[in-house]
Write a protein that holds these residues in place. Structure first.
Motif, short mmCIF file in Angstrom:
data_model
loop_
_atom_site.label_atom_id
_atom_site.label_comp_id
_atom_site.label_asym_id
_atom_site.label_seq_id
_atom_site.Cartn_x
_atom_site.Cartn_y
_atom_site.Cartn_z
N LYS A 88 0.86 -1.18 0.00
CA LYS A 88 0.00 0.00 0.00
C LYS A 88 0.90 1.23 0.00
CE LYS A 88 -4.15 -1.97 2.06
NZ LYS A 88 -5.16 -1.88 3.15
N LYS A 121 0.98 5.46 0.13
CA LYS A 121 0.22 6.67 0.45
C LYS A 121 1.16 7.89 0.45
CE LYS A 121 -3.46 4.62 3.27
NZ LYS A 121 -4.20 4.71 4.55
N ASP A 133 -3.20 6.92 -2.72
CA ASP A 133 -3.70 5.98 -1.71
C ASP A 133 -4.05 4.72 -2.49
OD1 ASP A 133 -4.70 4.63 0.41
OD2 ASP A 133 -6.29 6.07 0.90
#
Length: 498
Positions: free
Chosen positions: A149, A151, A219
């Protein structure tokens, strides 16, 4: 010879397509004033598969030969600096890193989409709070079983909202919440829902209107196979990517400078003042000779770039040449546009004029991928550290001992023959970097002459650089430590004194 013939046909067809698109069907002067490039024009250009030059042959491309990449950039920048930069972003900041560092399992689909669907890709490093300070970026990644992930925020990426793929730099978040000192690069596919990047704002960039820039919010979730695989560390991988990109600025610069030279020469031949044309004036001869010297230097840089910047070479430690090539050629690009605008008189002071437009389009090249002042300072720092290591204090003696500058330094011995202090102010470091980068550039010119390049252009170029370096050395030795007076308004209004 067969491969070269094939490329000559390819590049001539591409060049003809640009002329047809920009001069027959549409007016490049008007297109350059619009935001973005009309889809039908872009589709026509991309139908010739220009980016195939940066795709390996085993995936259907032309083989990622530096010579072909630089010539494509040069041909494009002769017509449009914006278009050339679009190709430069795709080639140096996406396709070449994918070729070298991507997992083999993802390469085929990416290259196929570039060849069949005219996809594009860019690179995300710069952040709103961390411009050139990339090592302190705050975009972070966290690892799960099958994915990462990512971000953060990125901005001033060329092709914002336009690219289909992005290479994204991020630092791994550790278990204690701190971010790793190293960095990773991830491939984001904007056609996949979980990998889509949100564009928060499109910027009103003052030049390069064809290219969208903006602010991006990240994101996203990236499959593990879409992480680039460094040879050693992520930082060294980033340096290899950025240095290779800087070495390819030569291609964009060569075509743009040649256009400035052709335009200025043609205008000065046709413009009659009194009983003769502008070209008969001594000052015009001087100004155009400056552009011609820039043409010679940028050509020599292309030769050198072909020699050293292939994908088989790791360029992480080639900062001296990468910085020198990027700074000098971008300075020459901007100066050439300034000269064309000046000799064109009132005609040049129009945004639709290639000189006036070229000033704004070439200016950001001196800023992005490291501002020139910062890179010049780094050049000086590299040289001084190396001199310390070898216990040499005389700058001429040191440059004479280095392969890059051994032959060129003889032309500047009068200025270079002095001992250098290791405690220089930043402004002097920048000035010294300018000098060293130009000596290195003359080394490239002499190398090209050795391969058969015409001597009269080389001789003129060296004289021009000698004059420039003489001026730079005068500034370097001048004792100037003036500081800004922040509270200057008190007792400084001229109205009180008349």
């Amino acid at each position: 010879m067969e491969a070269q013939t094939k490329f000559s046909v390819f590049i001539k067809d591409f060049e003809a397509t640009l002329k047809q698109s920009f001069h027959v069907k549409d007016d490049i002067d008007q297109l350059s004033l619009e935001r973005g490039l009309p889809p039908e024009i872009l589709a026509k250009i991309m139908s010739k598969n220009p980016l195939s030059v940066a795709i390996p042959a085993e995936y259907g491309g032309r083989g990622s030969h530096v010579k072909e990449c630089l010539e494509l950039l040069s041909v494009a920048s002769y017509e449009s600096l914006s278009l050339s930069l679009i190709f430069g972003i795709n080639i140096a900041l996406f396709l070449e890193p994918i070729s070298k560092y991507a997992d083999p399992s993802v390469k085929a689909d990416i290259f196929n989409r570039f060849l069949k669907n005219q996809n594009m890709g860019g690179l995300m490093i710069t952040e709103p709070d961390f411009g050139s300070d990339a090592l302190n970026m705050e975009t972070f990644s966290t690892e799960s079983k099958d994915s990462y992930k990512v971000k953060g925020s990125k901005h001033w990426q060329g092709l914002t909202g336009m690219a289909d793929y992005w290479l994204i730099a991020a630092r791994k978040k550790m278990d204690n919440g701190n971010l790793s000192r190293d960095m990773d690069f991830y491939i984001a596919d904007n056609t996949k829902e979980k990998q889509q990047i949100k564009v928060e704002e499109i910027y009103d960039n003052a030049g390069l209107f064809m290219i969208p820039y903006g602010l991006n919010n990240l994101d996203i979730e990236i499959p593990k196979s879409q992480r680039l695989i460094p040879e050693t560390t992520g930082i060294k991988m980033m340096l290899d990517i950025l240095h290779r990109s800087r070495l390819q600025f030569a291609g964009m610069g060569a075509g743009f400078i040649r256009r400035m030279l052709d335009e200025a020469t043609e205008y000065c031949k046709s413009r009659i003042v009194g009983t003769s044309n502008l070209l008969a004036l001594d000052q015009i001869q001087y100004q155009l000779s400056r552009i011609q010297a820039a043409f010679t230097i940028s050509s020599a840089m292309c030769v050198r770039s072909v020699e050293i910047s292939g994908l088989e070479n790791n360029l992480a430690t080639n900062g001296l040449e990468a910085n020198s090539m990027k700074t000098v050629v971008t300075d020459l690009m901007h100066e050439s546009a300034q000269i064309l605008t000046q000799v064109s008189g009132a005609n040049g002071y129009r945004i639709s004029h290639i000189g006036g437009r070229g000033i704004m389009d070439s200016r950001p090249f001196q800023i992005f991928e490291g501002s020139n002042e910062m890179l010049y300072s780094q050049i000086s720092d590299m040289i001084i550290r190396s001199m310390k290591k070898k216990k040499v204090s005389n700058i001429f003696e040191f440059l004479k001992s280095q392969d890059l500058t051994a032959e060129a330094s003889d032309y500047f011995k009068k200025n270079l023959n002095f001992d250098i202090s290791s405690n220089l102010s930043q402004r002097k470091m920048v000035n010294l970097g300018r000098i060293i980068a130009r000596v290195i550039s003359v080394g490239y010119v002499l190398n090209m002459q050795g391969k058969g390049f015409r001597k009269d252009l080389v001789d003129n170029c060296i004289v021009m650089v000698q004059q420039e370096i003489a001026g730079l050395f005068s500034a370097f030795h001048f004792d100037n430590s003036v500081k800004v007076i922040e509270d200057y308004s008190s007792n400084s209004s001229w109205l009180k004194f008349v």
